[in-house]
Design an enzyme around this catalytic site. Structure first.
Site, short mmCIF file in Angstrom:
data_model
loop_
_atom_site.label_atom_id
_atom_site.label_comp_id
_atom_site.label_asym_id
_atom_site.label_seq_id
_atom_site.Cartn_x
_atom_site.Cartn_y
_atom_site.Cartn_z
N SER A 40 42.97 35.42 34.68
CA SER A 40 42.91 36.32 36.08
C SER A 40 42.28 35.45 37.19
O SER A 40 42.29 34.86 37.60
CB SER A 40 42.95 37.91 35.77
N THR A 41 41.06 36.88 37.61
CA THR A 41 40.27 35.82 39.05
C THR A 41 39.50 34.74 38.54
O THR A 41 39.05 34.77 37.63
CB THR A 41 39.22 37.38 38.97
N HIS A 99 47.49 35.67 35.83
CA HIS A 99 47.30 37.05 36.04
C HIS A 99 47.98 36.04 37.97
O HIS A 99 47.58 35.57 38.00
CB HIS A 99 46.48 38.35 36.93
N MET A 140 38.96 39.95 35.70
CA MET A 140 38.77 41.80 35.65
C MET A 140 39.44 42.51 35.31
O MET A 140 40.73 41.52 34.53
CB MET A 140 38.82 41.74 37.63
N ASP A 156 42.06 43.33 30.16
CA ASP A 156 43.77 42.51 29.74
C ASP A 156 43.58 41.53 28.51
O ASP A 156 42.74 40.54 29.07
CB ASP A 156 44.69 41.89 30.98
#
Length: 351
Positions: free
Chosen positions: A171-172, A197, A290, A293
């Protein structure tokens, strides 16, 4: 202490709307705003914000050029606010490669209403960015070449042999991390399925960019795509991706559905499907991001005999997803990002 946010956007409507939205949250302080980087530069160099919310397409100096300057001088957690145009998407992806931590996609029409409707997500993105550790220039040294000659398929029996897939969730900070990993892999590496993401309509261009940098064939996944050696499938933004097995081969299942862990695509959705169809014949990596997930899916994979690896805290932009997977006991090994490609090659060599 409140998170200080500085907004750079040439639209007065955007600046006014954001001012209204941000002032309604006690955890965030709007430090100021500017219509372009030429005005913003001296301000943020004198009084550094915690987060920079930056438009990408602006007259004079564009946001990408400004971001590269900031990241080279003193990295500031930066969220890109980009329109869903071809140029906007391309430049936003370049910005992620240059060190931005997230993208907020905005439409050209109905912008004020869109920002108001997306308030909760925007505020959470800014808070996440404030806790990140941005890094400049992790992008590959080679220039992306989307128009390059198509890569040949992996020929003969080798294409079908030892078909033990790799699944990755991030993600991030993940766009940079994935670029570093994938550019370090040879063209005949095992098939890789990825959930990163990312907003809808950005993933196809992101896959195209990576394809121009890497020896493997990289594309946005479509329903029914076969995951074979030399192929990387990236889940499309706004859709879930699962793996299924038929006739000894693995295929992507791409479908709509409700968000899982607030995300679509969701890492957990991919990981759980991989646990069901691949079990121990699989390597799973969970990278910077973050939230949690992928953590439960990672634990399920671990319990079914898959090899599971998490990125270490020191090399993560945000040590959220790996941390949660480790806490659940779903991780065999914790490695720095620089060793992930070697782990994939080692897994493949074991046969």
């Amino acid at each position: 202490m409140a998170i200080k946010v500085y907004v750079v956007d040439d639209s007065a409507v955007v600046r006014q709307t954001l001012m209204h939205l941000l002032q309604g949250d006690a955890e965030i302080e709007l430090m100021g705003s500017a219509p372009n980087p030429l005005i913003a530069g001296p301000v943020i160099r004198k009084n550094r914000p915690d987060v920079l919310l930056l438009d990408i397409e602006m007259p004079g100096m564009d946001g990408l050029t400004f971001l590269r300057q900031i990241m080279e001088e003193s990295p500031i957690p930066t969220v890109i606010c980009s329109t869903l145009t071809t140029d906007g998407s391309r430049m936003a992806l370049e910005a992620l490669s240059a060190g931005a931590v997230a993208i907020v996609a905005k439409p050209r029409l109905g912008l004020k209403q869109f920002l108001e409707d997306s308030r909760r997500e925007l505020l959470q993105t800014l808070k996440t960015a404030a806790r990140s550790r941005p890094r400049a220039g992790m992008s590959a040294t080679r220039a992306a070449s989307p128009a390059a000659t198509p890569k040949p398929p992996i020929a003969g029996l080798h294409a079908l042999s030892v078909n033990k897939p790799v699944v990755i969730g991030s993600s991030t900070g993940g766009t940079q991390a994935l670029e570093l990993v994938l550019t370090s892999l040879p063209g005949d590496s095992p098939g890789i399925a990825i959930v990163q993401h990312m907003p809808e309509k950005f993933t196809a261009m992101y896959a195209q960019r990576l394809d121009g940098l890497c020896e493997m064939n990289i594309r946005e996944a479509k329903d029914g795509d076969r995951l074979e050696r030399g192929v990387v499938l990236i889940a499309p933004g706004g859709r879930h991706m699962q793996l299924r097995k038929a006739g000894g081969q693995y295929y992507a299942v791409v479908a709509d559905g409700p968000p899982v862990n607030r995300h679509k695509p969701s890492v957990d959705v991919l990981f759980r499907s991989a646990a069901d169809c691949a079990g121990k014949d699989l390597l799973a990596l969970i990278l910077t991001g973050m939230g949690d997930d992928g953590a439960r899916g990672m634990k399920l994979l671990h319990d079914r005999g898959a090899r599971t690896i998490a990125q270490n805290e020191e090399t993560c932009v945000v040590f959220g997803m790996p941390k949660e997977a480790i806490k659940l006991g779903g991780v065999d090994e914790i490695l720095p990002l620089s060793q992930m490609a070697a782990a994939i090659r080692g897994f493949d060599a074991r046969g």
